[in-house]
Design a protein around this motif. Structure first.
Motif, PDB file in Angstrom:
ATOM      1  N   LEU A 186     -47.118  24.274   6.885  1.00 46.73           N
ATOM      2  CA  LEU A 186     -46.818  25.275   7.904  1.00 46.73           C
ATOM      3  C   LEU A 186     -46.077  26.478   7.308  1.00 46.73           C
ATOM      4  CD1 LEU A 186     -45.642  22.887  10.766  1.00 46.73           C
ATOM      5  CD2 LEU A 186     -47.851  24.007  10.573  1.00 46.73           C
ATOM      6  N   ILE A 187     -46.194  26.683   5.988  1.00 46.02           N
ATOM      7  CA  ILE A 187     -45.432  27.713   5.308  1.00 46.02           C
ATOM      8  C   ILE A 187     -45.736  29.111   5.828  1.00 46.02           C
ATOM      9  CG2 ILE A 187     -47.092  28.153   3.456  1.00 46.02           C
ATOM     10  CD1 ILE A 187     -43.312  27.759   2.964  1.00 46.02           C
ATOM     11  N   TRP A 238     -45.279  18.110  13.990  1.00 44.73           N
ATOM     12  CA  TRP A 238     -46.655  17.933  13.505  1.00 44.73           C
ATOM     13  C   TRP A 238     -46.934  16.558  12.929  1.00 44.73           C
ATOM     14  CZ3 TRP A 238     -47.419  16.832   8.320  1.00 44.73           C
ATOM     15  CH2 TRP A 238     -46.296  16.998   7.488  1.00 44.73           C
ATOM     16  N   ARG A 239     -45.900  15.833  12.470  1.00 46.83           N
ATOM     17  CA  ARG A 239     -46.118  14.514  11.856  1.00 46.83           C
ATOM     18  C   ARG A 239     -46.508  13.456  12.888  1.00 46.83           C
ATOM     19  NH1 ARG A 239     -40.345  13.868   9.253  1.00 46.83           N
ATOM     20  NH2 ARG A 239     -39.876  14.816  11.268  1.00 46.83           N
ATOM     21  N   SER A 302     -51.537  16.721  15.245  1.00 50.42           N
ATOM     22  CA  SER A 302     -50.796  17.753  14.523  1.00 50.42           C
ATOM     23  C   SER A 302     -50.863  19.117  15.191  1.00 50.42           C
ATOM     24  CB  SER A 302     -51.318  17.864  13.084  1.00 50.42           C
ATOM     25  OG  SER A 302     -51.105  16.659  12.377  1.00 50.42           O
ATOM     26  N   GLU A 303     -52.079  19.581  15.449  1.00 48.96           N
ATOM     27  CA  GLU A 303     -52.229  20.916  16.033  1.00 48.96           C
ATOM     28  C   GLU A 303     -52.079  20.831  17.541  1.00 48.96           C
ATOM     29  OE1 GLU A 303     -54.962  23.911  14.572  1.00 48.96           O
ATOM     30  OE2 GLU A 303     -55.724  22.434  13.147  1.00 48.96           O
ATOM     31  N   LEU A 326     -49.595  19.138  24.846  1.00 47.89           N
ATOM     32  CA  LEU A 326     -50.356  20.131  25.598  1.00 47.89           C
ATOM     33  C   LEU A 326     -51.133  21.019  24.633  1.00 47.89           C
ATOM     34  CD1 LEU A 326     -47.555  21.121  28.140  1.00 47.89           C
ATOM     35  CD2 LEU A 326     -49.295  19.333  28.366  1.00 47.89           C
ATOM     36  N   GLY A 327     -52.432  21.103  24.859  1.00 50.27           N
ATOM     37  CA  GLY A 327     -53.261  21.902  23.974  1.00 50.27           C
ATOM     38  C   GLY A 327     -53.463  21.278  22.610  1.00 50.27           C
ATOM     39  N   TRP A 328     -53.642  19.958  22.587  1.00 47.99           N
ATOM     40  CA  TRP A 328     -53.920  19.263  21.320  1.00 47.99           C
ATOM     41  C   TRP A 328     -55.329  19.616  20.858  1.00 47.99           C
ATOM     42  CZ3 TRP A 328     -56.147  13.747  21.245  1.00 47.99           C
ATOM     43  CH2 TRP A 328     -56.458  13.363  19.933  1.00 47.99           C
TER      44      TRP A 328
END
Length: 876
Positions: A186-187, A238-239, A302-303, A326-328
Motif C-alpha cells: 500500500l506504499i 487489508w490482512r 483485502s480490497e 463494504l465494497g469488497w
C-alpha cells in the motif's frame, strides 16, 4: 454452540384458528398467568443484583416454562449452552421492570438475552448448564417482576460472572501523521499513523481510508473477542488475519492488552500473551475466496472500500463482533459481506457466520501452516449435517509451546480440503437464496499451557468431542405455561381435530404455500423439487382436511403447490424419470385428486408419467422396488409408502382387468417382500433397509439388513398399509387378509415399544434408555394415525383405543408448543435419515441427524392423526 427450539420461520403472523381448549378467553387467561401472575405469586429470595435500586422489594415469580435437558453424549458437557426464543416460551420480550431467571436444582443458572438471528433485536434467552451424565435435568424458567426499577439499567436482571468479552478501542486526543513504516503493498497510498493520545473503548469503529496495519490507532489492531479459555483478535485492515491471545487466567483480559503499544503482548504477561505468528496467512480461522484459476489462488478480503467493526453483544456468557466489509472487490464481483463472530463462556470455539450480498462459488477458511506443524483431518464419511474438521498441531506457539488450531464445518457445506504455501484450507459452499447466501463455521485454538493438552492424541480426542457436541445437540423437552393451559382440557373429538387445524393454519401462515415451482424450500434452503413431502404428503394432507372441514382455504396447497409443477401439456417440472427415485412418486396422489376434481387432462398425463416410472423402475430379483437408481438392490421402508399408495390408486382409477390385477399384485408383493426381508422375527420390528446384494457398508453380510429399527421408517410402513387398504377391492380377499394381518401384527409390536409414561415412541424404537435416544414426534404422529385409522376402518378392535389416545396425547403434551399469537409448532422431529455414503444406519448415525421443528414430514402426519382421532372419538 447452542441448542435451539426456535421455529424454522420468523413469521409470527396471528393464527386465526385456536383449539377449543385454547379459546380467546383461555388464551388471555394463560397469557395473564404466564406474563402477569394473575394467580397468587410465589415469593422467594430477592434476585441477585449488585446495582443500587431505589428500595428493596420482594419480587414475584411466575413460572413460564419447564424444560427437561438431557446430555446426549457419553462424556460430560460442561457449560452447555441452551437457547429458547421468547416466541417458543410463549412470552413477549421482558419489560423493563421484569427479568427472566432460569433455575436448576434451586440454583440460578447464568442467563443472557441474545439476538440469535443477527437482526439487531434480542429474541430469546441463552443459559448455561452442566450436563454431567445422561440423567434428566429439569430446568424452570420464571419471569421475575419487580415493583422497583434498577436505577442503572432499567431492568432487574441478575448480575452473573462475566466470562466473555468483546471490545474495540482506538486512540483519541492525538494526531495523524505520515506513516513511517507503511505496508509495502500500500506504499502508493497516503497512509498515516497516530501519535500521542489515549485509548477509548467504543462500540462501533470505521477506520479512515488512510489507516493501515501498525498505525498505532486501534489497540491490538482490531476488535477482540474472548471467553474464559482463549482470546482472538481480528485485524481490521487489508490482512484480515485472525490472531490468538493465549490466556493463563479465566478473567476477561482484553482491556489490559496493548495499552502501552504493540510490543508488550508479544511477550509473556501474567494474563498470557499473543501466541501466533500470522504473517501473510489467514491466521487462526480467517476466511477468503479461492479463485478457480489454474493455480487456485487464495484471495484475502483485502480490497475493501470501508471496514466497520461493531460490538454487537458484550454479555456475561455470550459476546459477538460484527465486521462489515463494504465494497469488497474480489476477482468475481464487488459486494458487501458481513461477518458475525461470537463466543460463549466455557468454550474455545468462535462461531463465524458470513452473509454474502452476491453469490460466490466458495468461501475458504483456514489456519496458518507453520513449519513443523502437522495437518489433521477429521472423518468425512458422515452425513451432510454432521461436523468434521481440519486442524494443525505442533510447536507453533510464539512461546515455543504446543499449539493446535482447527476449523469445524458441516460436511454438507464442504467442497474440498486443500492447502497452499501458507495455509491449511477448507473450501465451503455458500447456501441460501441467490443474493442471500451464507456460510457458517467455527474455529478454535488449544494452547498447551492453558488447556493441559500435551500431545497430538489428546488434541484429536478434544477435536472429536467438539465435533460431536456441534453435531449432537442436547435433548430438550419444553413445556410452557401457555401450552399447559391450552392442553388442560380433556381430549374430545372437536379438540383433537382443532389441534390439527391449529397446526395447519400455522403452517399456512409460515410456509406451506411457498413450495411452488421456483419457490423456496425453507427447510432444505433450496428451490423445491418434485418430491414426497413438500409436494406430495403436505398438499395431500391439507386436501384431506378440506374434505373433512369443508374449508376451501386448505385446497390452496394442492392447487398452488403441486399443480405448479405441471405444464399445460402434462410435463412435470423439476423431475427426472431417469433417476428412478421412488421419492418422486407421492405427488402422484395429488395429481389423481386434481384430475378427479378438474378433469384437466394435464394432471392425468402427469400421473401416467409417474406410473410409467414405476413400470420401468429397477427392482430386486423378486420384484421389490429399488429406493433409487443409485441405491442399487435396496428396499427401504420409506419407499413402500412413497410408491404403493399411488400405484394402487392409479390402478383402480385408470386400469382394468389383467393390467389392474398385475398392478395390485405388485403392490401386495412389495409388502410381502418388506415383511420377508426387513422384519425381525424376534421383536417384530422392521429394519430401515435391506440390500439384496449384501454389498453396502451398512448391510449385514448374512441378511443384508441395516442395523437398527428407525422409528419413522416403521412409521412410513405403518401409514402405507392402512392407506393402501383404501384402494384394494373387497373382492381381493386374500390380499386384504394379508394386509390386515400385517396391521394387527405391527400394532402388537408397536404397543410393546411405546413409552408407557408419555405415550410417545423413541427415535430408535428398541433402545429407550440408550445415551442420546429421544422421544421422536414424527414417528409418534405416524403411529397415532396408523392406530386411529386402523380402528376406524375395522382392521383393529376397540381394544387399541387406549394406545391411540395415549399416542395422540403425547403429540399434544410432549411435542406441541403454543405461541402467544395463537399459532402452534411441532418439536423434536428427526429431520432426515437414510442409508448411503456417510449414513451407515448405526445407532450413532440416527442420534447424529438434526432434531428439527415444523418439518412437513412431521406436521403432515400430525394433521392426519388429528383427522383420524376426530373420527375415532366421534365413534366412542
Amino acid at each position: 454452540m447452542f441448542s435451539s427450539n426456535k421455529a424454522l420461520t420468523n413469521n409470527k403472523q396471528f393464527a386465526t384458528t385456536l383449539t377449543p381448549c385454547l379459546t380467546k378467553a383461555s388464551l388471555a387467561m394463560a397469557i395473564c398467568f404466564a406474563m402477569f401472575g394473575c394467580s397468587k405469586p410465589i415469593n422467594s429470595e430477592q434476585a441477585s443484583d449488585t446495582t443500587p435500586i431505589k428500595e428493596v422489594t420482594q419480587p414475584s415469580r411466575v413460572k413460564i416454562a419447564e424444560v427437561d435437558v438431557i446430555n446426549p453424549s457419553t462424556f460430560a458437557r460442561k457449560d452447555e449452552a441452551i437457547y429458547f426464543s421468547y416466541y417458543d416460551l410463549g412470552i413477549e420480550k421482558p419489560k423493563k421492570n421484569s427479568s427472566i431467571e432460569v433455575l436448576h436444582q434451586e440454583k440460578q443458572l447464568s442467563t443472557q438475552h441474545i439476538d440469535s438471528d443477527y437482526d439487531g433485536v434480542n429474541d430469546g434467552i441463552l443459559f448455561l448448564i452442566d450436563l454431567i451424565d445422561n440423567k434428566v435435568n429439569t430446568v424452570t424458567i420464571n419471569t421475575v417482576k419487580m415493583n422497583t426499577i434498577n436505577e442503572k439499567t432499567g431492568i432487574n436482571q441478575p448480575v452473573f460472572k462475566k466470562r466473555v468479552q468483546a471490545e474495540i478501542s482506538h486512540k483519541v486526543d492525538g494526531n495523524w501523521l505520515a506513516h513511517t513504516k507503511p505496508a509495502k503493498h500500500l506504499i502508493d497510498k497516503n497512509l498515516q499513523e497516530y501519535q500521542g493520545g489515549k485509548f477509548k473503548n467504543v462500540t462501533q469503529l470505521t477506520p479512515p481510508d488512510y489507516y493501515s496495519d501498525h498505525s498505532n490507532w486501534i489497540r491490538y489492531e482490531g476488535p477482540g473477542i474472548e471467553s474464559d479459555k482463549v482470546g482472538y483478535r481480528i485485524y481490521l485492515d487489508w490482512r484480515n488475519g485472525f490472531d490468538i491471545f493465549g490466556k493463563l487466567t479465566e478473567e476477561p483480559i482484553l482491556s489490559k492488552i496493548g495499552q502501552d503499544g504493540y510490543e508488550s503482548y508479544h511477550h509473556m504477561q501474567p494474563w498470557g500473551m499473543d501466541i501466533l505468528k500470522v504473517g501473510g496467512s489467514l491466521g487462526a480461522g480467517g476466511f477468503g475466496l479461492m479463485t478457480d484459476d489454474k493455480n487456485s489462488t487464495l484471495e484475502h478480503i483485502s480490497e475493501v472500500k470501508t471496514r466497520q467493526a461493531i460490538i454487537a453483544e458484550n454479555g456475561n456468557i455470550q459476546s459477538r463482533v460484527n465486521i462489515n466489509y463494504l465494497g469488497w472487490k474480489n476477482s468475481l464481483n464487488t459486494q458487501n459481506l458481513t461477518a458475525n463472530i461470537s463466543m460463549i463462556a466455557g468454550s474455545r470455539l468462535a462461531k463465524v457466520h458470513l452473509n454474502l450480498e452476491k453469490d460466490l462459488p466458495n468461501i475458504t477458511a483456514g489456519v496458518v501452516k507453520h513449519q513443523g506443524s502437522k495437518l489433521i483431518q477429521g472423518n468425512i464419511d458422515i452425513s451432510g449435517y454432521q461436523y468434521s474438521y481440519i486442524a494443525s498441531w505442533g510447536k507453533q506457539s510464539l512461546d515455543d509451546s504446543m499449539l493446535g488450531m482447527a476449523i469445524f464445518f458441516k460436511k454438507g457445506q464442504l467442497i474440498k480440503t486443500l492447502e497452499d504455501e501458507k495455509n491449511y484450507l477448507v473450501q465451503l459452499k455458500p447456501r441460501g437464496k441467490s443474493g442471500e447466501t451464507a456460510v457458517e463455521y467455527y474455529f478454535a485454538s488449544v494452547w498447551q499451557p492453558e488447556s493441559g493438552i500435551d500431545n497430538e492424541a489428546e488434541f484429536i480426542a478434544y477435536l472429536k468431542q467438539e465435533a460431536d457436541k456441534l453435531t449432537r445437540k442436547p435433548r430438550t423437552y419444553l413445556s410452557t405455561a401457555l401450552t399447559e393451559q391450552a392442553t388442560s382440557t380433556p381430549l374430545k373429538a372437536e379438540g383433537a381435530l382443532n389441534w390439527g387445524i391449529a397446526l395447519a393454519d400455522s403452517e399456512l401462515n409460515r410456509k406451506a404455500l411457498g413450495y411452488f415451482h421456483n419457490g423456496w424450500d425453507v427447510n432444505r434452503a433450496r428451490k423445491p423439487k418434485f418430491e414426497y413431502d413438500i409436494i406430495g404428503l403436505q398438499p395431500y394432507t391439507f386436501d384431506l382436511l378440506a374434505d373433512l372441514t369443508g374449508d376451501e382455504k386448505y385446497r390452496q396447497v394442492i392447487e398452488q403447490v403441486t399443480a405448479s409443477f405441471i405444464t399445460d401439456d402434462g410435463k412435470i417440472l423439476a423431475y427426472n424419470k431417469k433417476n428412478f427415485n421412488i421419492d418422486n412418486i407421492p405427488p402422484g396422489r395429488n395429481l389423481l385428486r386434481l384430475y378427479k376434481r378438474t378433469q384437466d387432462e394435464k394432471f392425468r398425463l402427469a400421473a401416467t408419467a409417474l406410473r410409467q416410472q414405476l413400470t420401468e423402475h429397477p427392482k430386486t430379483s423378486q420384484g421389490a422396488f429399488w429406493h433409487k437408481n443409485k441405491y442399487t438392490n435396496q428396499l427401504w421402508l420409506d419407499g413402500v409408502y412413497m410408491g404403493m399408495p399411488f400405484l394402487a390408486e392409479y390402478a383402480m382409477m385408470f386400469e382394468e382387468g389383467h393390467q389392474q390385477q398385475e398392478s395390485l399384485h405388485e403392490v401386495i408383493n412389495e409388502f410381502k417382500l418388506t415383511r420377508k426381508y426387513l422384519r425381525d422375527e424376534k421383536s417384530g420390528l422392521y429394519y430401515h433397509g435391506w440390500d439384496e446384494s449384501k454389498e453396502q457398508s451398512w448391510a449385514n453380510k448374512s441378511t443384508g439388513q441395516s442395523p437398527e429399527f428407525w422409528a419413522r421408517g416403521v412409521g412410513w410402513l405403518a401409514m402405507a398399509i392402512v392407506d393402501v387398504l383404501d384402494s384394494i377391492p373387497e373382492k381381493n380377499i386374500d390380499d386384504r387378509k394379508f394386509l390386515i394381518e400385517m396391521v394387527s401384527e405391527l400394532a402388537d409390536t408397536l404397543a410393546k415399544v411405546q413409552d408407557q409414561t408419555s405415550g410417545a415412541w423413541w427415535q430408535v424404537l428398541d433402545k429407550p434408555n440408550a445415551v442420546g435416544n429421544y422421544k421422536e414426534s414424527s414417528a409418534t404422529a405416524m403411529f397415532t394415525y396408523f392406530f386411529a385409522k386402523a380402528i376406524n376402518n375395522g382392521y383393529l378392535t376397540d381394544d387399541y383405543n387406549n394406545i391411540a389416545q395415549s399416542a395422540f396425547k403425547a403429540l399434544i403434551n410432549e411435542f406441541t408448543v403454543v405461541h402467544l399469537d395463537g399459532a402452534t409448532s411441532m418439536t423434536n422431529q428427526c429431520y432426515v435419515a437414510g442409508l448411503s455414503f456417510g449414513r451407515d444406519g448405526s445407532y450413532g448415525y440416527y442420534m447424529n441427524e438434526p432434531v428439527s421443528v415444523n418439518d412437513p414430514k412431521g406436521t403432515s402426519p400430525y394433521i392426519l392423526a388429528s383427522i383420524e382421532m376426530y373420527k375415532l372419538l366421534n365413534k366412542n
